[in-house]
Design a protein around this motif. Sequence first.
Motif, PDB file in Angstrom:
ATOM      1  N   ALA A 431       0.782  -1.163   0.013  1.00 54.13           N
ATOM      2  CA  ALA A 431      -0.036  -0.029   0.001  1.00 54.13           C
ATOM      3  C   ALA A 431       0.910   1.160   0.073  1.00 54.13           C
ATOM      4  O   ALA A 431       0.667   2.220  -0.702  1.00 54.13           O
ATOM      5  N   ARG A 432       2.002   1.485   0.821  1.00 58.32           N
ATOM      6  CA  ARG A 432       2.892   2.350   0.820  1.00 58.32           C
ATOM      7  C   ARG A 432       3.450   2.564  -0.637  1.00 58.32           C
ATOM      8  O   ARG A 432       3.671   3.553  -0.994  1.00 58.32           O
ATOM      9  N   ALA A 433       3.798   1.354  -1.169  1.00 56.22           N
ATOM     10  CA  ALA A 433       4.403   1.499  -2.553  1.00 56.22           C
ATOM     11  C   ALA A 433       3.430   1.985  -3.467  1.00 56.22           C
ATOM     12  O   ALA A 433       3.869   2.980  -4.470  1.00 56.22           O
ATOM     13  N   VAL A 434       1.932   1.774  -3.539  1.00 56.01           N
ATOM     14  CA  VAL A 434       1.078   2.517  -4.477  1.00 56.01           C
ATOM     15  C   VAL A 434       1.145   3.926  -4.274  1.00 56.01           C
ATOM     16  O   VAL A 434       0.943   4.821  -5.048  1.00 56.01           O
ATOM     17  N   VAL A 435       1.090   4.489  -2.879  1.00 54.09           N
ATOM     18  CA  VAL A 435       1.116   5.925  -2.623  1.00 54.09           C
ATOM     19  C   VAL A 435       2.344   6.508  -3.058  1.00 54.09           C
ATOM     20  O   VAL A 435       2.271   7.822  -3.693  1.00 54.09           O
ATOM     21  N   ASN A 436       3.456   5.815  -2.982  1.00 47.73           N
ATOM     22  CA  ASN A 436       4.569   6.404  -3.375  1.00 47.73           C
ATOM     23  C   ASN A 436       4.708   6.544  -4.955  1.00 47.73           C
ATOM     24  O   ASN A 436       5.173   7.550  -5.487  1.00 47.73           O
ATOM     25  N   LEU A 437       4.036   5.621  -5.536  1.00 45.61           N
ATOM     26  CA  LEU A 437       4.038   5.669  -7.137  1.00 45.61           C
ATOM     27  C   LEU A 437       3.230   6.865  -7.510  1.00 45.61           C
ATOM     28  O   LEU A 437       3.664   7.693  -8.528  1.00 45.61           O
ATOM     29  N   TYR A 438       2.153   7.329  -6.747  1.00 47.78           N
ATOM     30  CA  TYR A 438       1.215   8.193  -7.228  1.00 47.78           C
ATOM     31  C   TYR A 438       1.744   9.641  -6.759  1.00 47.78           C
ATOM     32  O   TYR A 438       1.852  10.824  -7.433  1.00 47.78           O
ATOM     33  N   LEU A 439       2.117   9.855  -5.498  1.00 46.39           N
ATOM     34  CA  LEU A 439       2.293  11.047  -4.912  1.00 46.39           C
ATOM     35  C   LEU A 439       3.606  10.967  -4.248  1.00 46.39           C
ATOM     36  O   LEU A 439       4.272  12.120  -3.624  1.00 46.39           O
ATOM     37  N   GLY A 440       4.725  10.015  -4.404  1.00 46.38           N
ATOM     38  CA  GLY A 440       6.036   9.914  -4.108  1.00 46.38           C
ATOM     39  C   GLY A 440       6.190   9.936  -2.383  1.00 46.38           C
ATOM     40  O   GLY A 440       5.323   9.763  -1.817  1.00 46.38           O
ATOM     41  N   TYR A 441       7.501  10.296  -1.928  1.00 46.03           N
ATOM     42  CA  TYR A 441       7.769   9.923  -0.536  1.00 46.03           C
ATOM     43  C   TYR A 441       7.232  11.042   0.422  1.00 46.03           C
ATOM     44  O   TYR A 441       7.030  10.792   1.573  1.00 46.03           O
ATOM     45  N   HIS A 442       6.866  12.240  -0.027  1.00 48.02           N
ATOM     46  CA  HIS A 442       6.718  13.507   0.824  1.00 48.02           C
ATOM     47  C   HIS A 442       5.189  13.373   1.415  1.00 48.02           C
ATOM     48  O   HIS A 442       4.397  13.137   0.678  1.00 48.02           O
ATOM     49  N   ASP A 443       4.990  13.361   2.681  1.00 44.45           N
ATOM     50  CA  ASP A 443       3.787  13.303   3.189  1.00 44.45           C
ATOM     51  C   ASP A 443       2.950  14.936   3.486  1.00 44.45           C
ATOM     52  O   ASP A 443       1.963  14.781   3.952  1.00 44.45           O
ATOM     53  N   MET A 444       3.714  15.879   3.247  1.00 45.93           N
ATOM     54  CA  MET A 444       3.440  17.253   3.077  1.00 45.93           C
ATOM     55  C   MET A 444       3.375  17.885   4.380  1.00 45.93           C
ATOM     56  O   MET A 444       3.119  19.152   4.568  1.00 45.93           O
ATOM     57  N   ASN A 445       3.793  17.110   5.582  1.00 41.22           N
ATOM     58  CA  ASN A 445       3.958  17.681   6.904  1.00 41.22           C
ATOM     59  C   ASN A 445       5.407  18.510   6.632  1.00 41.22           C
ATOM     60  O   ASN A 445       6.517  18.157   6.471  1.00 41.22           O
ATOM     61  N   PRO A 446       5.273  19.736   7.068  1.00 47.56           N
ATOM     62  CA  PRO A 446       6.536  20.687   6.942  1.00 47.56           C
ATOM     63  C   PRO A 446       7.702  20.072   7.684  1.00 47.56           C
ATOM     64  O   PRO A 446       8.695  20.425   7.180  1.00 47.56           O
ATOM     65  N   VAL A 447       7.438  19.620   8.570  1.00 43.02           N
ATOM     66  CA  VAL A 447       8.634  19.141   9.624  1.00 43.02           C
ATOM     67  C   VAL A 447       9.434  17.832   8.740  1.00 43.02           C
ATOM     68  O   VAL A 447      10.678  17.952   8.782  1.00 43.02           O
ATOM     69  N   ASN A 448       8.854  17.423   7.751  1.00 40.56           N
ATOM     70  CA  ASN A 448       9.715  16.587   6.849  1.00 40.56           C
ATOM     71  C   ASN A 448       9.970  16.929   5.302  1.00 40.56           C
ATOM     72  O   ASN A 448      10.539  16.320   4.462  1.00 40.56           O
ATOM     73  N   THR A 449       9.945  18.468   5.310  1.00 42.36           N
ATOM     74  CA  THR A 449      10.459  19.242   3.920  1.00 42.36           C
ATOM     75  C   THR A 449      11.867  18.980   4.011  1.00 42.36           C
ATOM     76  O   THR A 449      12.403  18.871   2.914  1.00 42.36           O
ATOM     77  N   ASN A 450      12.359  19.289   4.988  1.00 39.71           N
ATOM     78  CA  ASN A 450      13.928  19.180   5.167  1.00 39.71           C
ATOM     79  C   ASN A 450      14.509  18.477   6.221  1.00 39.71           C
ATOM     80  O   ASN A 450      14.969  19.192   7.325  1.00 39.71           O
ATOM     81  N   PRO A 451      14.163  17.257   6.300  1.00 36.40           N
ATOM     82  CA  PRO A 451      14.513  16.484   7.612  1.00 36.40           C
ATOM     83  C   PRO A 451      15.733  16.350   8.136  1.00 36.40           C
ATOM     84  O   PRO A 451      16.844  16.561   7.533  1.00 36.40           O
ATOM     85  N   LEU A 452      15.803  16.262   9.289  1.00 39.83           N
ATOM     86  CA  LEU A 452      17.381  16.118   9.970  1.00 39.83           C
ATOM     87  C   LEU A 452      17.691  14.818   9.332  1.00 39.83           C
ATOM     88  O   LEU A 452      16.977  13.849   9.053  1.00 39.83           O
ATOM     89  N   GLN A 453      19.131  14.609   9.538  1.00 41.22           N
ATOM     90  CA  GLN A 453      19.581  13.195   9.276  1.00 41.22           C
ATOM     91  C   GLN A 453      19.251  12.237  10.336  1.00 41.22           C
ATOM     92  O   GLN A 453      18.876  12.795  11.437  1.00 41.22           O
ATOM     93  N   THR A 454      19.188  11.145  10.046  1.00 45.93           N
ATOM     94  CA  THR A 454      19.136   9.932  10.850  1.00 45.93           C
ATOM     95  C   THR A 454      19.492  10.101  12.334  1.00 45.93           C
ATOM     96  O   THR A 454      18.802  10.215  13.294  1.00 45.93           O
TER      97      THR A 454
END
Length: 673
Positions: A431-454
């Motif tokens: 299911a995550r792969a399907v969403v990634n195919l259409y919308l990509g990896y970003h969930d649009m939460n701004p905190v994930n726009t320029n995320p800290l390194q792991t």
Amino acid sequence: MKIQCTPSVLSLAIFASFGAFANDYASIDTYEGKPASVHTINANAALAKTLPWHDTSAFDRTTHGLIAEFGTHEAGELKNRFEYMTDMSVDDLPPTVNPSIWRQGMLNYAAGGLYEVTDGVYQIRGADLSNMTIYRSDNGYVIHDPLLSREAAAASWAFAKKHLPAINGEHKITGMIYSHMHADHFGGSRGVFESGDFAANAEIYAPKDFIKELADENVIAGTAMGRRANYQYGTTLDTNTKGIVDNALGLGTSRGEVTLVAPTEEIQEREKRITIDGLDFVAINMPGAEAPAEIVLYVPEYRSLNTAELTYDGMHNIYTFRGAKVRDSLVWTKYLTELKMRFVDSGLVDNIHAAHSAPVWDDKDTDVNEISEYMTLQRDNYGFIHNQAMRLANHGVTIHDVGREIEKIVPQSQIDTWHTNGYHGSYSHNARAVVNLYLGYHDMNPVNTNPLQTQDKSCVYVEAAGEDALYKAGMTHFNAGEYQEASQLFNDLVQCEPSNIDYRFALADSFEQQGYQSETMAWRNSYLQGAAELRTGEIQPSIKLASPDVIANTPTGMFLDFIAVSLNAPKAEAAGLDFNFGVYHPDLGERFYGEVSNANMANIEVDEMPDVDFELIIHKTDFTKVVLGETSLESLLKSGQAGVKGDVELLSKLAGTLDDFDGLFEILPMPKK
């Protein structure tokens, strides 16, 4: 092997006290996993009560048509590695194995020999991850998908010859077909081609773009994919109930050399009727579902349909953990609908057989068409994942949440069906792969726009909560059997303090229990492989995805693309690299033009070479030998077998900026030395 189908909860008894278990983690050679916890035992026992054990039809299909078992023949090498399963059954549910994947392992273990699909169509099953299908033609046999390794294919064909009738006094191979470009469907080709039975001028067919897609999937990201494959396939794990119990598509993979005899024809048309030694096949290109290049075959004389890898006894990957381009589950459903309507519902076939699992036959004595029912469920499985994932996405469910949300709404008809269970793929990661195919990896939460390194992100949490508080909270979750929650906290501790043994072992323990509870092969192996690396601090060499034969058939343009990937931009910038170049293969008449500028490299194939700063003139065969390390460019230049026009020093400067990928990078942090 006993085939029984009523699991006893008593068989889930604890073998040893989880808390008292000790082990030597000094080396991967002495590594052994811990027992299942009480929580894992209870979770697996609860799941076992919900499974459709009454349905044993897949076992019936697996043993149907047996001509001869492998026995002690070398074709049975893979099955012999799982010898511990011989005296076990689906009754014997190990506490360290999810009962559903255990049943899948027992199903795959049940296959081991030569089988008749219908008169004229035969399969070797259980010798490798994939099936070798054999079609009788006028004067011999056509081989379809010659397994993964030269050794397995050679042994399997030798075994088949012992039990298939000679035609005109011999067992001639009159042609070969590759369904698609994954290695377990062509890797044994030399074992067949060099058997002494391959007819002169016999054709080898493959789908459109076979070579291109094969190279594309194995070259650019080959090193990273190889390392990631260690986790998907659990390459350092033992074959036992605390390690590898199944590989979803088959029991496991054969051992030996992956080879490739290049196809003599790639079928370019969407559909083409080909005739091999008097036997007609309707080959249909169906790319973009399970593989970027794939053909299915309708064999009218035998009223048979070979679905390649569009069907198998389980849910397939839309996204594969080792890494690959996301597959299109929507087009997958359309292909299955087309095949069902055209060949099954119309009554043109009496069986479907595939690259994995046992065939499905239409029982004329029943009121239902078993093939149609099977394909409908397979189609609706992928359709459900696609449609519901995107329905949820259109309601705002993000890529990180859609997996758990879709697990809540799986239809009962799919829950009650073994062959839609998530052994290779899963509802969650597909299911995550399907969403990634259409919308990509970003969930649009701004905190994930320029995320800290792991590591930085983990250390923010550790510093805010305190190590002791985070560790204590993790242990509270662990002791409650909440292993994912425990892993979340322990992972932050390990990322921030990778040398702390307590943190490493705690994370390993939480991974391990999740592995024991996982139905999906890649989940189980990834959890258990991660636990092994955390405990031993060892990284083993990666799986090599590109064999010499694959490299020899890789277009030069793709090698130049890989060189561009290998270019270390800071080094190139420091060296001030700014030039253009050419590569010319006199034996093929191919010319490639490239530019190195702005710490980047780009190339294209050209008809005529423009003015360049240097041009390398080398035969493609010699170029391949250099890539394989069988010779050096310097020796070829010195001997005159290759030549350079222009500034040869630029070639040396370029070489000095290229990275070497060893495939030993960390997935989980290793202890600091």
